[in-house]
Design a protein around this motif. Structure first.
Motif, mmCIF file in Angstrom:
data_model
loop_
_atom_site.group_PDB
_atom_site.id
_atom_site.type_symbol
_atom_site.label_atom_id
_atom_site.label_comp_id
_atom_site.label_asym_id
_atom_site.label_seq_id
_atom_site.Cartn_x
_atom_site.Cartn_y
_atom_site.Cartn_z
ATOM 1 N N ASP A 41 0.539 -0.792 0.092
ATOM 2 C CA ASP A 41 -0.110 0.255 0.231
ATOM 3 C C ASP A 41 0.640 1.608 -0.004
ATOM 4 O O ASP A 41 0.268 2.149 -0.092
ATOM 5 N N TYR A 42 1.837 1.151 0.199
ATOM 6 C CA TYR A 42 3.034 2.592 0.537
ATOM 7 C C TYR A 42 3.541 2.833 -1.158
ATOM 8 O O TYR A 42 4.509 3.061 -1.542
ATOM 9 N N THR A 43 3.580 1.765 -1.924
ATOM 10 C CA THR A 43 4.269 1.334 -3.309
ATOM 11 C C THR A 43 3.298 2.261 -4.257
ATOM 12 O O THR A 43 2.875 3.098 -3.809
ATOM 13 N N GLY A 44 4.133 2.976 -4.988
ATOM 14 C CA GLY A 44 4.092 4.511 -6.469
ATOM 15 C C GLY A 44 5.199 5.169 -6.159
ATOM 16 O O GLY A 44 6.240 5.428 -5.513
ATOM 17 N N LEU A 45 4.194 6.583 -6.198
ATOM 18 C CA LEU A 45 5.098 7.750 -6.404
ATOM 19 C C LEU A 45 5.238 8.447 -5.429
ATOM 20 O O LEU A 45 3.899 8.702 -4.834
ATOM 21 N N TRP A 46 6.301 9.301 -5.372
ATOM 22 C CA TRP A 46 5.984 9.753 -3.432
ATOM 23 C C TRP A 46 7.075 11.196 -3.959
ATOM 24 O O TRP A 46 7.735 10.774 -4.767
ATOM 25 N N VAL A 47 5.835 12.218 -4.072
ATOM 26 C CA VAL A 47 6.605 13.472 -5.006
ATOM 27 C C VAL A 47 6.603 15.108 -3.344
ATOM 28 O O VAL A 47 6.115 14.443 -2.796
ATOM 29 N N THR A 48 8.146 15.937 -3.607
ATOM 30 C CA THR A 48 8.324 16.795 -2.686
ATOM 31 C C THR A 48 7.334 17.784 -2.869
ATOM 32 O O THR A 48 6.424 17.559 -4.229
ATOM 33 N N GLU A 49 6.296 18.497 -2.371
ATOM 34 C CA GLU A 49 5.242 19.491 -3.119
ATOM 35 C C GLU A 49 5.841 20.526 -3.879
ATOM 36 O O GLU A 49 4.633 20.301 -4.349
ATOM 37 N N ASP A 50 6.998 20.431 -4.517
ATOM 38 C CA ASP A 50 7.371 21.870 -5.009
ATOM 39 C C ASP A 50 7.529 20.662 -6.419
ATOM 40 O O ASP A 50 8.022 20.690 -7.577
ATOM 41 N N GLY A 51 7.977 19.197 -6.427
ATOM 42 C CA GLY A 51 7.893 18.562 -7.239
ATOM 43 C C GLY A 51 9.361 17.702 -7.771
ATOM 44 O O GLY A 51 9.893 17.495 -8.865
ATOM 45 N N MET A 111 7.074 13.950 1.756
ATOM 46 C CA MET A 111 6.853 13.581 0.307
ATOM 47 C C MET A 111 5.459 13.018 0.468
ATOM 48 O O MET A 111 4.438 12.110 1.419
ATOM 49 N N TYR A 112 4.119 13.308 -0.502
ATOM 50 C CA TYR A 112 3.386 12.992 -0.656
ATOM 51 C C TYR A 112 2.696 12.005 -2.073
ATOM 52 O O TYR A 112 3.531 12.567 -2.689
ATOM 53 N N ALA A 113 2.092 10.994 -1.679
ATOM 54 C CA ALA A 113 1.702 10.500 -2.565
ATOM 55 C C ALA A 113 1.698 10.510 -3.802
ATOM 56 O O ALA A 113 0.105 12.129 -3.788
ATOM 57 N N ARG A 114 1.571 10.184 -5.174
ATOM 58 C CA ARG A 114 0.586 10.644 -6.312
ATOM 59 C C ARG A 114 0.000 9.803 -7.238
ATOM 60 O O ARG A 114 1.246 8.169 -7.400
#
Length: 115
Positions: A41-51, A111-114
């Motif tokens: 459930d944690y797999t995927g793309l994680w991105v900082t707010e500024d990208g 980092m936030y999930a995208r």
């Protein structure tokens, strides 16, 4: 865990068929590349707010981190136990982080999930 046993080579006239054909022996997998403990459930793309920093957590226990214009700034293996993640990049550098309320806190970054 596989137990390896040394046995001397027999001359071809005395060779016996192997009880374990070569195809049945799994390849050696270092502990860090094992997906065991990886929560999907944690797999995927994680991105900082500024990208600027983008980290893909792959289901096979590998990650790829992009920074700015670099598509692959770092890559390596990760392992998740509970809400804690540990990384080891392919050069041997290690780092860690924690998932708190659906947000990844890693090395001073948030980092936030995208999708």
């Amino acid at each position: 865990m596989l137990a390896w046993r040394w046995s001397p080579r027999l001359p071809s006239s005395q060779a016996q068929p192997s009880a374990c054909p070569r195809a049945a022996v799994p390849p050696f997998t270092p502990a860090w590349s094992s997906p065991m403990g990886t929560r999907h459930d944690y797999t995927g793309l994680w991105v900082t707010e500024d990208g600027e920093i983008r980290q893909a957590l792959l289901p096979n226990g590998r990650y790829i981190e992009a920074r700015g214009h670099l598509d692959i700034a770092y890559q390596g293996n990760y392992q998740i136990v509970g809400n804690h993640i540990e990384y080891q990049d392919d050069t041997g550098f290690v780092a860690d982080g924690d998932f708190i309320a659906g947000v990844l806190h890693h090395a001073g970054m948030v980092m936030y999930a995208r999708d």
